[in-house]
Design a protein around this motif. Structure first.
Motif, PDB file in Angstrom:
ATOM      1  N   ASP A  65     -17.176   0.342   7.169  1.00 60.02           N
ATOM      2  CA  ASP A  65     -16.652   0.857   5.896  1.00 60.02           C
ATOM      3  C   ASP A  65     -17.797   1.396   5.042  1.00 60.02           C
ATOM      4  OD1 ASP A  65     -15.178   1.409   3.658  1.00 60.02           O
ATOM      5  OD2 ASP A  65     -14.323  -0.588   3.434  1.00 60.02           O
ATOM      6  N   ARG A  66     -18.181   2.629   5.271  1.00 57.96           N
ATOM      7  CA  ARG A  66     -19.325   3.214   4.570  1.00 57.96           C
ATOM      8  C   ARG A  66     -19.107   3.319   3.060  1.00 57.96           C
ATOM      9  NH1 ARG A  66     -23.078   5.901   7.806  1.00 57.96           N
ATOM     10  NH2 ARG A  66     -22.513   5.991  10.026  1.00 57.96           N
ATOM     11  N   ARG A  67     -17.868   3.510   2.643  1.00 59.03           N
ATOM     12  CA  ARG A  67     -17.586   3.691   1.214  1.00 59.03           C
ATOM     13  C   ARG A  67     -17.019   2.410   0.582  1.00 59.03           C
ATOM     14  NH1 ARG A  67     -16.991   8.971   3.186  1.00 59.03           N
ATOM     15  NH2 ARG A  67     -15.080   8.434   4.308  1.00 59.03           N
ATOM     16  N   PHE A  68     -17.381   1.261   1.131  1.00 58.26           N
ATOM     17  CA  PHE A  68     -16.839  -0.012   0.660  1.00 58.26           C
ATOM     18  C   PHE A  68     -17.026  -0.206  -0.839  1.00 58.26           C
ATOM     19  CE2 PHE A  68     -17.787  -4.565  -0.226  1.00 58.26           C
ATOM     20  CZ  PHE A  68     -16.511  -5.066  -0.067  1.00 58.26           C
ATOM     21  N   TYR A  69     -18.212   0.112  -1.360  1.00 60.35           N
ATOM     22  CA  TYR A  69     -18.503  -0.143  -2.765  1.00 60.35           C
ATOM     23  C   TYR A  69     -17.943   0.921  -3.703  1.00 60.35           C
ATOM     24  CZ  TYR A  69     -21.573  -4.048  -1.630  1.00 60.35           C
ATOM     25  OH  TYR A  69     -22.051  -5.261  -1.197  1.00 60.35           O
ATOM     26  N   SER A  70     -17.409   2.003  -3.177  1.00 67.11           N
ATOM     27  CA  SER A  70     -16.903   3.065  -4.042  1.00 67.11           C
ATOM     28  C   SER A  70     -15.381   3.163  -4.067  1.00 67.11           C
ATOM     29  CB  SER A  70     -17.487   4.418  -3.617  1.00 67.11           C
ATOM     30  OG  SER A  70     -17.118   4.746  -2.281  1.00 67.11           O
ATOM     31  N   HIS A  71     -14.690   2.573  -3.079  1.00 68.17           N
ATOM     32  CA  HIS A  71     -13.226   2.653  -3.088  1.00 68.17           C
ATOM     33  C   HIS A  71     -12.622   1.384  -3.681  1.00 68.17           C
ATOM     34  CE1 HIS A  71     -12.777  -0.195   0.193  1.00 68.17           C
ATOM     35  NE2 HIS A  71     -13.523   0.529   0.997  1.00 68.17           N
ATOM     36  N   LYS A  72     -11.320   1.413  -3.884  1.00 65.72           N
ATOM     37  CA  LYS A  72     -10.588   0.287  -4.465  1.00 65.72           C
ATOM     38  C   LYS A  72      -9.677  -0.380  -3.431  1.00 65.72           C
ATOM     39  CE  LYS A  72     -12.319   0.809  -8.552  1.00 65.72           C
ATOM     40  NZ  LYS A  72     -13.280  -0.198  -9.073  1.00 65.72           N
ATOM     41  N   GLY A  73     -10.159  -0.442  -2.218  1.00 66.47           N
ATOM     42  CA  GLY A  73      -9.386  -1.085  -1.153  1.00 66.47           C
ATOM     43  C   GLY A  73      -8.893  -0.132  -0.094  1.00 66.47           C
ATOM     44  N   PHE A  74      -8.831   1.172  -0.431  1.00 63.02           N
ATOM     45  CA  PHE A  74      -8.304   2.172   0.498  1.00 63.02           C
ATOM     46  C   PHE A  74      -9.217   3.389   0.496  1.00 63.02           C
ATOM     47  CE2 PHE A  74      -4.937  -0.118  -1.696  1.00 63.02           C
ATOM     48  CZ  PHE A  74      -4.318  -0.767  -0.640  1.00 63.02           C
ATOM     49  N   ILE A 113       2.391  -2.413   5.189  1.00 64.24           N
ATOM     50  CA  ILE A 113       2.719  -2.463   3.765  1.00 64.24           C
ATOM     51  C   ILE A 113       2.217  -3.778   3.152  1.00 64.24           C
ATOM     52  CG2 ILE A 113       4.623  -2.615   2.112  1.00 64.24           C
ATOM     53  CD1 ILE A 113       6.171  -0.685   3.953  1.00 64.24           C
ATOM     54  N   GLU A 114       2.464  -4.887   3.857  1.00 66.26           N
ATOM     55  CA  GLU A 114       1.972  -6.180   3.371  1.00 66.26           C
ATOM     56  C   GLU A 114       0.451  -6.182   3.286  1.00 66.26           C
ATOM     57  OE1 GLU A 114       4.245  -9.997   4.503  1.00 66.26           O
ATOM     58  OE2 GLU A 114       4.455  -8.702   6.254  1.00 66.26           O
ATOM     59  N   GLU A 115      -0.192  -5.597   4.281  1.00 67.11           N
ATOM     60  CA  GLU A 115      -1.651  -5.517   4.290  1.00 67.11           C
ATOM     61  C   GLU A 115      -2.156  -4.749   3.072  1.00 67.11           C
ATOM     62  OE1 GLU A 115      -4.527  -2.717   6.774  1.00 67.11           O
ATOM     63  OE2 GLU A 115      -3.709  -4.311   8.048  1.00 67.11           O
ATOM     64  N   ALA A 116      -1.497  -3.633   2.750  1.00 64.45           N
ATOM     65  CA  ALA A 116      -1.897  -2.831   1.598  1.00 64.45           C
ATOM     66  C   ALA A 116      -1.737  -3.613   0.297  1.00 64.45           C
ATOM     67  CB  ALA A 116      -1.073  -1.546   1.548  1.00 64.45           C
ATOM     68  N   LEU A 117      -0.644  -4.365   0.170  1.00 64.07           N
ATOM     69  CA  LEU A 117      -0.419  -5.149  -1.046  1.00 64.07           C
ATOM     70  C   LEU A 117      -1.458  -6.259  -1.185  1.00 64.07           C
ATOM     71  CD1 LEU A 117       3.478  -5.428  -0.995  1.00 64.07           C
ATOM     72  CD2 LEU A 117       2.076  -4.049  -2.548  1.00 64.07           C
ATOM     73  N   TYR A 118      -1.751  -6.944  -0.089  1.00 67.00           N
ATOM     74  CA  TYR A 118      -2.771  -7.988  -0.143  1.00 67.00           C
ATOM     75  C   TYR A 118      -4.148  -7.394  -0.450  1.00 67.00           C
ATOM     76  CZ  TYR A 118      -0.050 -12.036   1.446  1.00 67.00           C
ATOM     77  OH  TYR A 118       0.832 -13.089   1.520  1.00 67.00           O
ATOM     78  N   ALA A 119      -4.450  -6.245   0.149  1.00 65.45           N
ATOM     79  CA  ALA A 119      -5.740  -5.594  -0.106  1.00 65.45           C
ATOM     80  C   ALA A 119      -5.876  -5.240  -1.578  1.00 65.45           C
ATOM     81  CB  ALA A 119      -5.882  -4.347   0.759  1.00 65.45           C
ATOM     82  N   LEU A 120      -4.804  -4.723  -2.168  1.00 68.98           N
ATOM     83  CA  LEU A 120      -4.834  -4.383  -3.586  1.00 68.98           C
ATOM     84  C   LEU A 120      -5.046  -5.624  -4.442  1.00 68.98           C
ATOM     85  CD1 LEU A 120      -4.554  -2.149  -5.681  1.00 68.98           C
ATOM     86  CD2 LEU A 120      -2.080  -2.513  -5.662  1.00 68.98           C
ATOM     87  N   ARG A 121      -4.382  -6.717  -4.103  1.00 67.59           N
ATOM     88  CA  ARG A 121      -4.561  -7.968  -4.853  1.00 67.59           C
ATOM     89  C   ARG A 121      -5.991  -8.484  -4.727  1.00 67.59           C
ATOM     90  NH1 ARG A 121      -0.115 -12.056  -2.939  1.00 67.59           N
ATOM     91  NH2 ARG A 121      -1.234 -13.396  -4.422  1.00 67.59           N
ATOM     92  N   GLY A 137       0.821  -9.569 -11.378  1.00 68.24           N
ATOM     93  CA  GLY A 137       1.673 -10.732 -11.565  1.00 68.24           C
ATOM     94  C   GLY A 137       1.563 -11.750 -10.453  1.00 68.24           C
ATOM     95  N   ALA A 138       1.334 -11.284  -9.217  1.00 66.40           N
ATOM     96  CA  ALA A 138       1.231 -12.197  -8.073  1.00 66.40           C
ATOM     97  C   ALA A 138      -0.039 -13.022  -8.129  1.00 66.40           C
ATOM     98  CB  ALA A 138       1.301 -11.409  -6.763  1.00 66.40           C
ATOM     99  N   GLY A 139      -1.046 -12.540  -8.843  1.00 65.28           N
ATOM    100  CA  GLY A 139      -2.284 -13.297  -8.987  1.00 65.28           C
ATOM    101  C   GLY A 139      -3.216 -13.158  -7.796  1.00 65.28           C
ATOM    102  N   ALA A 140      -4.291 -13.923  -7.844  1.00 64.55           N
ATOM    103  CA  ALA A 140      -5.307 -13.860  -6.790  1.00 64.55           C
ATOM    104  C   ALA A 140      -4.833 -14.603  -5.547  1.00 64.55           C
ATOM    105  CB  ALA A 140      -6.608 -14.472  -7.299  1.00 64.55           C
ATOM    106  N   PRO A 141      -4.854 -13.959  -4.380  1.00 66.78           N
ATOM    107  CA  PRO A 141      -4.465 -14.666  -3.157  1.00 66.78           C
ATOM    108  C   PRO A 141      -5.520 -15.688  -2.763  1.00 66.78           C
ATOM    109  CG  PRO A 141      -5.293 -12.475  -2.636  1.00 66.78           C
ATOM    110  CD  PRO A 141      -5.223 -12.562  -4.132  1.00 66.78           C
ATOM    111  N   PRO A 142      -5.132 -16.813  -2.182  1.00 64.60           N
ATOM    112  CA  PRO A 142      -6.099 -17.847  -1.800  1.00 64.60           C
ATOM    113  C   PRO A 142      -6.996 -17.369  -0.659  1.00 64.60           C
ATOM    114  CG  PRO A 142      -3.937 -18.357  -0.911  1.00 64.60           C
ATOM    115  CD  PRO A 142      -3.749 -17.175  -1.816  1.00 64.60           C
TER     116      PRO A 142
END
Length: 204
Positions: free
Chosen positions: A99-108, A153-161, A47-52
């Motif tokens: 970040d060795r697993r950059f292409y395999s994880h979903k942000g975390f 927590i904010e970092e995690a939310l932005y990373a997910l977005r 719902g928050a959409g893509a961050p700029p």
């Protein structure tokens, strides 16, 4: 076995199934809350959409002959370059270190998080971090570097977005163009010019 001992054992046997059922119910309830919380986070991120992704860049002024006659920067020396133009060796080195697993994880990277937690508990400090490239990019774009729970927590939310609304190449390109390399150089192009007096772009 005397009568008292037999009765005590019988009472314990009757109580044990109750404890097991209670533990199962609590585990099930905790799982439901966890799944509900995860669903709310995902819905929020959608719902928050893509961050700029806009960041300040150095403006370069060219003369009629194509030579550089001046530059203007807003406190950060940065020249944006496309990730496809950067040396593959440099990209590989960045991924290997950060970040060795950059292409395999979903942000975390939960494997890395677990290892960092174990190492920090063992050493009694917060020496090891576990932030992925996506998390670092989110922090560089939107947040301070304060080590607080609210910031994490904010970092995690932005990373997910970021992961939900941009592809990996966009995130990687943004990261290498925003990370601070020291001595006023922001991004890989500014750092390459500063430290090696050459462009990070392969054909220049």
């Amino acid at each position: 076995m005397d009568v008292v001992t037999r009765k005590r054992r019988q009472r314990l046997q009757k109580k044990r199934p109750g404890f097991i059922r209670m533990g199962f119910r609590l585990t099930l309830l905790a799982g439901i809350f966890a799944m509900g919380g995860a669903l709310l986070v995902v819905l929020y991120s959608l719902g928050a959409g893509a961050p700029p992704l806009q960041v300040d860049q150095t403006t370069v002024f060219y003369g009629e002959d194509g030579s550089i006659i001046g530059e203007s920067q807003g406190g950060q020396q940065r020249y944006w370059v496309n990730v496809e133009e950067i040396s593959p060796d440099l990209i590989d080195a960045t991924l290997a270190i950060e970040d060795r697993r950059f292409y395999s994880h979903k942000g975390f990277d939960f494997t890395r998080i677990g290892a960092a937690v174990a190492a920090n508990i063992k050493s009694g400090s917060k020496a090891q971090g576990a932030s992925t490239i996506t998390q670092q990019y989110a922090r560089n774009l939107f947040l301070s570097h304060d080590k607080t729970w609210s910031r994490k927590i904010e970092e995690a939310l932005y990373a997910l977005r970021l992961e939900m609304h941009y592809d990996k190449e966009d995130i990687l390109e943004g990261y290498v163009n925003t990370i601070y390399y020291g001595h006023g150089a922001y991004g890989i192009e500014a750092a390459s010019r500063l430290y090696f007096n050459k462009s990070a772009v392969t054909y220049r």
